[in-house]
Design an enzyme around this catalytic site. Structure first.
Site, short mmCIF file in Angstrom:
data_model
loop_
_atom_site.label_atom_id
_atom_site.label_comp_id
_atom_site.label_asym_id
_atom_site.label_seq_id
_atom_site.Cartn_x
_atom_site.Cartn_y
_atom_site.Cartn_z
CG ASP A 55 24.51 -70.31 -12.38
OD1 ASP A 55 25.10 -70.34 -13.47
OD2 ASP A 55 23.96 -71.30 -11.86
CG HIS B 85 21.23 -77.37 -13.45
ND1 HIS B 85 22.50 -77.14 -12.99
CD2 HIS B 85 21.36 -78.36 -14.40
CE1 HIS B 85 23.36 -77.94 -13.63
NE2 HIS B 85 22.69 -78.68 -14.48
NE ARG C 193 31.24 -74.17 -11.14
CZ ARG C 193 30.05 -74.76 -11.28
NH1 ARG C 193 29.74 -75.34 -12.43
NH2 ARG C 193 29.18 -74.78 -10.29
CB SER D 94 22.87 -80.32 -17.43
OG SER D 94 24.03 -79.95 -16.73
CG HIS E 121 26.68 -76.34 -5.47
ND1 HIS E 121 27.00 -77.68 -5.48
CD2 HIS E 121 26.70 -75.93 -6.77
CE1 HIS E 121 27.21 -78.06 -6.73
NE2 HIS E 121 27.04 -77.01 -7.53
N1 HAX Z 1 18.33 -68.99 -0.89
C1 HAX Z 1 17.39 -69.31 0.03
N2 HAX Z 1 17.24 -70.53 0.54
C2 HAX Z 1 18.10 -71.48 0.13
C3 HAX Z 1 19.12 -71.22 -0.79
C4 HAX Z 1 19.20 -69.91 -1.33
N3 HAX Z 1 20.11 -69.59 -2.27
N4 HAX Z 1 19.82 -72.36 -1.00
C5 HAX Z 1 19.24 -73.31 -0.24
N5 HAX Z 1 18.19 -72.78 0.44
C6 HAX Z 1 17.23 -73.47 1.30
C7 HAX Z 1 16.55 -74.57 0.50
O1 HAX Z 1 15.51 -74.03 -0.30
C8 HAX Z 1 16.08 -75.49 1.61
O2 HAX Z 1 14.95 -74.90 2.21
P1 HAX Z 1 13.70 -75.80 2.69
O3 HAX Z 1 14.27 -76.78 3.67
O4 HAX Z 1 12.77 -74.79 3.30
O5 HAX Z 1 13.16 -76.46 1.47
C9 HAX Z 1 17.23 -75.41 2.61
O6 HAX Z 1 17.92 -74.17 2.33
C10 HAX Z 1 18.23 -76.55 2.49
O7 HAX Z 1 18.69 -76.62 1.16
P2 HAX Z 1 20.20 -77.12 0.86
O8 HAX Z 1 20.29 -78.54 1.33
O9 HAX Z 1 21.18 -76.16 1.40
O10 HAX Z 1 20.29 -77.03 -0.71
P3 HAX Z 1 19.83 -78.11 -1.80
O11 HAX Z 1 20.94 -79.07 -2.00
O12 HAX Z 1 18.50 -78.67 -1.48
O13 HAX Z 1 19.65 -77.19 -3.09
C11 HAX Z 1 20.25 -75.50 -4.62
C12 HAX Z 1 20.75 -76.66 -3.78
C13 HAX Z 1 21.35 -75.05 -5.55
C14 HAX Z 1 19.07 -75.97 -5.48
C15 HAX Z 1 19.81 -74.34 -3.69
O14 HAX Z 1 20.91 -73.90 -2.95
C16 HAX Z 1 19.16 -73.18 -4.41
O15 HAX Z 1 17.95 -73.22 -4.67
N6 HAX Z 1 19.96 -72.12 -4.80
C17 HAX Z 1 19.45 -71.01 -5.55
C18 HAX Z 1 19.34 -71.38 -7.03
C19 HAX Z 1 20.70 -71.50 -7.66
O16 HAX Z 1 21.56 -70.66 -7.50
N7 HAX Z 1 20.90 -72.59 -8.44
C20 HAX Z 1 22.14 -72.82 -9.15
C21 HAX Z 1 23.00 -73.88 -8.49
C22 HAX Z 1 24.29 -74.12 -9.22
C23 HAX Z 1 24.02 -74.71 -10.55
O17 HAX Z 1 23.53 -75.82 -10.72
N8 HAX Z 1 24.28 -73.96 -11.57
O18 HAX Z 1 23.92 -74.33 -12.80
#
Ligand code: HAX
Length: 437
Positions: free
Chosen positions: A373, A271, A327, A241, A318
């Site tokens: 979140d 996000h 947070r 964002s 994250h």
């Molecule tokens: N549950 C299951 N699997 C997860 C996970 C979770 N909460 N978090 C990461 N992973 C997986 C990823 O999907 C990825 O899998 P693949 O290799 O099979 O694609 C692997 O672990 C490596 O990912 P990462 O490097 O640890 O995480 P990224 O930096 O790629 O992504 C995210 C970060 C926040 C997008 C991710 O942790 C996620 O999808 N979390 C759940 C959604 C969420 O809570 N989002 C909010 C984040 C905070 C925010 O911005 N708030 O606004």
């Protein structure tokens, strides 16, 4: 010139001069190297922008101008109940790098009150949308609709010197932030309460008045809103964002276009929308298990089932953090003080006990800990704000404080149009072949 604007003008002019000299002398200094995995990996970790208002450390978490969330709670002027900081104070800190006095925060509260009137056509735009339009769609459209009032757009059209860009950006920022609570509350009341709107209360601070206009009673909820709107405000510049707002702003689009674009990014489930996804996931779990007080074993089973279905556990993980999000911890502290016996809050705490171990066991998740979140929804549900599709709007009202104070800085420092380089996979293959040879 108002006192905050005067301070900002002096500080930003001094930094601009200093940075110009620094770039002239050291512009060729290497500060990073980029690996192929980063090019394919969402540009994680690549240093490519300046963001003055906050910085994120993977282990320590967010620092707003160097201050942690507990330090902000101690040092920023608080609401009338003396419990939680007023977000106005954080905005002041982010904009000029100084902890404001109580009088300065009172001044800002008064400024935002004076600037809070929303043009009537914005309500008409909202009223023209189907009632079941997602609140984030309504929010982005309302922000865009307010663009008719942009000081920057008007003065740019009249012919504005580059050195003055920051001035109408500051005015737009102050006006837009002042109006957001009214707009956001209007969306809430039209969507979930038959359009029975609640008039602003001019005796209240920015967050307190927002809580009042939402129609959630009680001083404790006002206190929660002060905390909520403070801790969600900024998370350095690379998050989707913030970066979107910055990118759009770099074209000299005004703050209205820029923020509505940034809110489009916040509305994604990876996000900001994760806050609605978390509570939805918890409700579905409780429904399936058939209890309000599941055991850790039952939660673990449900977590595994979610993962087996190829889904993420919302609220966990994250892109930068490698520890529980401060947070999350700030909300946990609030809940421990006020809501120890709430069933839904206790579910969140049990999920916190269970999920990190399971995610760690997958061997691929870089951060198994909760993010911001993971906690917010349960607290909101406790106070009666159960309509979780609305939660990302609350996040957005707060996020405006960070991304718009940062945009004032981008304008004042004369940041150029952002335009990184893209490459094709053919190019990548060629480079790899050359490296092998
Ligand atoms: N549950 C299951 N699997 C997860 C996970 C979770 N909460 N978090 C990461 N992973 C997986 C990823 O999907 C990825 O899998 P693949 O290799 O099979 O694609 C692997 O672990 C490596 O990912 P990462 O490097 O640890 O995480 P990224 O930096 O790629 O992504 C995210 C970060 C926040 C997008 C991710 O942790 C996620 O999808 N979390 C759940 C959604 C969420 O809570 N989002 C909010 C984040 C905070 C925010 O911005 N708030 O606004």
């Amino acid at each position: 010139m108002d006192p905050l604007k005067q301070k900002f003008s002096a500080k930003s002019a001094a930094l601009r001069t200093e940075l110009r000299a620094l770039i002239k002398e050291h512009g060729q200094l290497k500060v990073d190297e980029v690996k192929l995995a980063q090019v394919f990996g969402g540009a994680r970790g690549i240093k490519m922008m300046i963001w003055e208002t906050s910085q994120l450390d993977p282990v320590k978490g967010i620092r707003f101008r160097g201050y942690s969330i507990p330090e902000l709670r101690e040092q920023l002027p608080k609401g009338v109940d003396g419990l939680e900081p007023r977000p106005e104070g954080l905005f002041w800190l982010m904009l000029v790098g100084e902890i404001p006095t109580a009088e300065e925060v009172d001044w800002l509260t008064d400024q935002w009150r004076k600037r809070a009137e929303v043009p009537q056509h914005v309500f008409k735009v909202l009223d023209s949308l189907p009632a079941d339009t997602h609140p984030m769609t309504q929010f982005t459209m309302a922000i865009s609709a307010m663009q008719t009032d942009s000081n920057f757009a008007q003065r740019y059209a009249e012919g504005l010197s580059k050195t003055e860009f920051w001035d109408p950006t500051y005015e737009d920022t102050m006006n837009l932030i002042a109006r957001l609570p009214r707009v956001a509350a209007y969306i809430y009341r039209r969507t979930y309460h038959n359009g029975e709107h609640i008039a602003p209360d001019p005796s209240l601070d920015w967050a307190g008045n927002f809580a009042h206009m939402l129609g959630i009673p009680g001083n404790e909820f006002k206190s929660l809103m002060r905390l909520y709107l403070t801790i969600h405000a900024d998370h350095e510049g690379g998050n989707a964002s913030a970066h979107t707002t910055h990118l759009v702003g770099s074209t000299l689009s005004d703050v209205y276009y820029s923020l509505s674009s940034g809110m489009g990014a916040l509305a994604g489930p990876l996000h900001g929308l994760a806050n609605q996804e978390v509570i939805k996931w918890i409700f579905e779990m409780l429904e399936e298990i058939g209890t309000k007080t599941p055991t850790k074993e039952q939660i673990a089973d449900y977590v595994n089932k979610t993962l087996e279905a190829g889904k993420v556990i919302p609220g966990y993980g994250h892109a930068v953090l490698r520890q529980p999000d401060p947070r999350f911890m700030a909300q946990k502290r609030f809940a421990e003080e006020h809501l120890k016996d709430s069933d839904i809050v206790n579910v969140v705490w049990k999920v916190f006990d269970v999920v990190p171990g399971i995610l760690e066991g997958l061997g691929k998740v870089k951060n198994p800990w909760p993010n911001v979140d993971a906690h917010s929804g349960a607290i909101l549900v406790h106070y009666g704000l159960t309509e979780y599709s609305y939660y990302t709007v609350l996040f957005g009202v707060s996020r405006a404080l960070g991304v718009l104070s940062a945009m004032c800085w981008s304008r004042a420092l004369g940041m150029p149009l952002e335009r990184p380089k893209s490459v094709t996979s053919e190019w990548v293959k060629k480079v790899v072949e050359e490296a092998k040879a």
